[in-house]
Design a protein around this motif. Sequence first.
Motif, PDB file in Angstrom:
ATOM      1  N   GLN A  48      -5.164   2.016   4.806  1.00 40.41           N
ATOM      2  CA  GLN A  48      -4.239   1.661   3.740  1.00 40.41           C
ATOM      3  C   GLN A  48      -3.449   0.425   4.149  1.00 40.41           C
ATOM      4  OE1 GLN A  48      -1.596   4.780   2.582  1.00 40.41           O
ATOM      5  NE2 GLN A  48      -0.570   3.555   1.023  1.00 40.41           N
ATOM      6  N   PRO A  49      -3.589  -0.690   3.420  1.00 40.01           N
ATOM      7  CA  PRO A  49      -2.892  -1.924   3.808  1.00 40.01           C
ATOM      8  C   PRO A  49      -1.378  -1.736   3.706  1.00 40.01           C
ATOM      9  CG  PRO A  49      -4.641  -2.349   2.206  1.00 40.01           C
ATOM     10  CD  PRO A  49      -4.425  -0.872   2.227  1.00 40.01           C
ATOM     11  N   GLU A  50      -0.675  -2.095   4.757  1.00 40.78           N
ATOM     12  CA  GLU A  50       0.777  -1.917   4.755  1.00 40.78           C
ATOM     13  C   GLU A  50       1.540  -3.202   5.016  1.00 40.78           C
ATOM     14  OE1 GLU A  50       2.451   1.508   6.562  1.00 40.78           O
ATOM     15  OE2 GLU A  50       0.627   2.695   6.392  1.00 40.78           O
ATOM     16  N   TYR A  51       1.215  -3.911   6.104  1.00 41.75           N
ATOM     17  CA  TYR A  51       2.001  -5.076   6.490  1.00 41.75           C
ATOM     18  C   TYR A  51       1.094  -6.272   6.748  1.00 41.75           C
ATOM     19  CZ  TYR A  51       5.350  -1.335   7.490  1.00 41.75           C
ATOM     20  OH  TYR A  51       6.170  -0.240   7.403  1.00 41.75           O
ATOM     21  N   LEU A  52       1.524  -7.437   6.264  1.00 47.67           N
ATOM     22  CA  LEU A  52       0.796  -8.684   6.488  1.00 47.67           C
ATOM     23  C   LEU A  52       1.723  -9.736   7.076  1.00 47.67           C
ATOM     24  CD1 LEU A  52      -1.174  -7.276   4.416  1.00 47.67           C
ATOM     25  CD2 LEU A  52      -1.627  -9.562   3.509  1.00 47.67           C
ATOM     26  N   SER A  53       1.170 -10.596   7.905  1.00 47.78           N
ATOM     27  CA  SER A  53       1.841 -11.838   8.295  1.00 47.78           C
ATOM     28  C   SER A  53       1.192 -12.973   7.522  1.00 47.78           C
ATOM     29  CB  SER A  53       1.720 -12.089   9.795  1.00 47.78           C
ATOM     30  OG  SER A  53       0.394 -12.468  10.133  1.00 47.78           O
ATOM     31  N   LEU A  83      -0.544  -9.096  -3.862  1.00 45.23           N
ATOM     32  CA  LEU A  83       0.044  -8.089  -2.979  1.00 45.23           C
ATOM     33  C   LEU A  83       0.369  -6.802  -3.733  1.00 45.23           C
ATOM     34  CD1 LEU A  83       2.447 -10.290  -0.837  1.00 45.23           C
ATOM     35  CD2 LEU A  83       0.649  -8.818   0.080  1.00 45.23           C
ATOM     36  N   ARG A  84       0.791  -6.939  -4.966  1.00 50.84           N
ATOM     37  CA  ARG A  84       1.194  -5.751  -5.755  1.00 50.84           C
ATOM     38  C   ARG A  84       0.027  -4.815  -6.021  1.00 50.84           C
ATOM     39  NH1 ARG A  84       5.000  -9.534  -7.925  1.00 50.84           N
ATOM     40  NH2 ARG A  84       3.588 -10.279  -9.554  1.00 50.84           N
ATOM     41  N   ALA A 102       0.848  -3.715  -0.228  1.00 54.95           N
ATOM     42  CA  ALA A 102       1.136  -4.308   1.092  1.00 54.95           C
ATOM     43  C   ALA A 102       2.286  -5.294   0.975  1.00 54.95           C
ATOM     44  CB  ALA A 102      -0.110  -5.009   1.623  1.00 54.95           C
ATOM     45  N   ARG A 103       2.953  -5.553   2.106  1.00 56.69           N
ATOM     46  CA  ARG A 103       4.090  -6.463   2.127  1.00 56.69           C
ATOM     47  C   ARG A 103       3.918  -7.508   3.219  1.00 56.69           C
ATOM     48  NH1 ARG A 103       9.070  -2.429   2.788  1.00 56.69           N
ATOM     49  NH2 ARG A 103       7.536  -1.336   4.079  1.00 56.69           N
ATOM     50  N   ILE A 104       4.281  -8.751   2.903  1.00 56.78           N
ATOM     51  CA  ILE A 104       4.357  -9.783   3.928  1.00 56.78           C
ATOM     52  C   ILE A 104       5.692  -9.619   4.645  1.00 56.78           C
ATOM     53  CG2 ILE A 104       4.629 -12.263   4.329  1.00 56.78           C
ATOM     54  CD1 ILE A 104       2.555 -12.749   2.176  1.00 56.78           C
ATOM     55  N   TRP A 140      -8.747  -2.445  -2.379  1.00 54.59           N
ATOM     56  CA  TRP A 140      -8.114  -1.202  -1.953  1.00 54.59           C
ATOM     57  C   TRP A 140      -8.004  -0.164  -3.072  1.00 54.59           C
ATOM     58  CZ3 TRP A 140      -7.573   2.136   1.539  1.00 54.59           C
ATOM     59  CH2 TRP A 140      -6.614   3.145   1.437  1.00 54.59           C
ATOM     60  N   PRO A 141      -7.641  -0.506  -4.326  1.00 54.42           N
ATOM     61  CA  PRO A 141      -7.553   0.535  -5.360  1.00 54.42           C
ATOM     62  C   PRO A 141      -8.859   1.312  -5.550  1.00 54.42           C
ATOM     63  CG  PRO A 141      -6.449  -1.449  -6.104  1.00 54.42           C
ATOM     64  CD  PRO A 141      -7.165  -1.813  -4.834  1.00 54.42           C
TER      65      PRO A 141
END
Length: 337
Positions: free
Chosen positions: A89-94, A119-120, A124-126, A202-203
Amino acid sequence: LIMPSKKTIQLSHGGGGKEMDQLIHDLFFKAFDNPILTAQEDAATLNMCGHIAFTTDSFTVSPLFFAGGDIGKLAIAGTVNDLAMMAAQPEYLSCSFIIEEGFPLDDLKTIVNSMATELRKSGARIVCGDTKVVPKGCADGLFINTSGVGRILRPDISARNLQVGDAIIVSRDIGCHGAAILMARDGLTLESELHSDCDTLWPIIEQLLVANINIHAMRDATRGGLSAVLNEWAKASQIGINIDEASIPICDEVKGLCELFGFEPFDLANEGTFIMALPMDVAEGAIEVMQRYGHCEHAAIIGQVTDGHPGKVVLQTPWGSSRYLDLPQGELLPRIC
């Protein structure tokens, strides 16, 4: 949006002073707003547990804008999809930007907003990033690097897990991204509009995991396309793969461009198409889930894993003959992602 009076990126936007501070706060923080990012520490503090997937990628696509997306959408979808293929599950991105002096601010704003929109789709969040500005002529407009971490929800999905009898499924028609980039570069126009398949996967993957589909392997078919994925799997699992060419969904526009330029559609890059290996007895159920919840109208079973010709992929043609589907050779189409 308050921006510097000049309409292009200046070297001062990467100098660590007032202009850079204004760019980061008025554009990047506004688009990617979340408490971890705006805390402005030297590193993001993350709350994670269990098995973690970690990936990184750099994006140099040319042109920056193409039918169906832009470099920003591509950067987010590409990194999120790498995590999704690990059932993470994608959570955090740089996110790091390398921007050429003179780059239009309006274009940068469009790209950043495209990233925020993408992102929405995954949630996930940068949470950290970097901005560098280089003198004119030292970069081709804009390069983006993104890294991502996600929590693995099912740890047994791997290229080494294919089993004899597995079905091979493709999620949609192949080759659209590579063909769209080729069309944009050469200024070609077609009667029917061709768009890149660039999208966040991902969805769809989340629905397959919720349905408890027994997946052995997944991979998004980016550079090297379908051919690269299948050959990698055959070697990693030391099995053979038989593919039915007539079952592979390919739209007419991609077929036409391939005939015009002498390309194989199986080698063209995709940015929103994935390949899946799973037991044959659950393959139809997986396709039903994909078509119902993932807008995968053209998802299809295209082949099967076999114990013959280990490490090789064999393509069965519509004319009753067969040939090896080899890894693509050379640089088919540079800077497609």
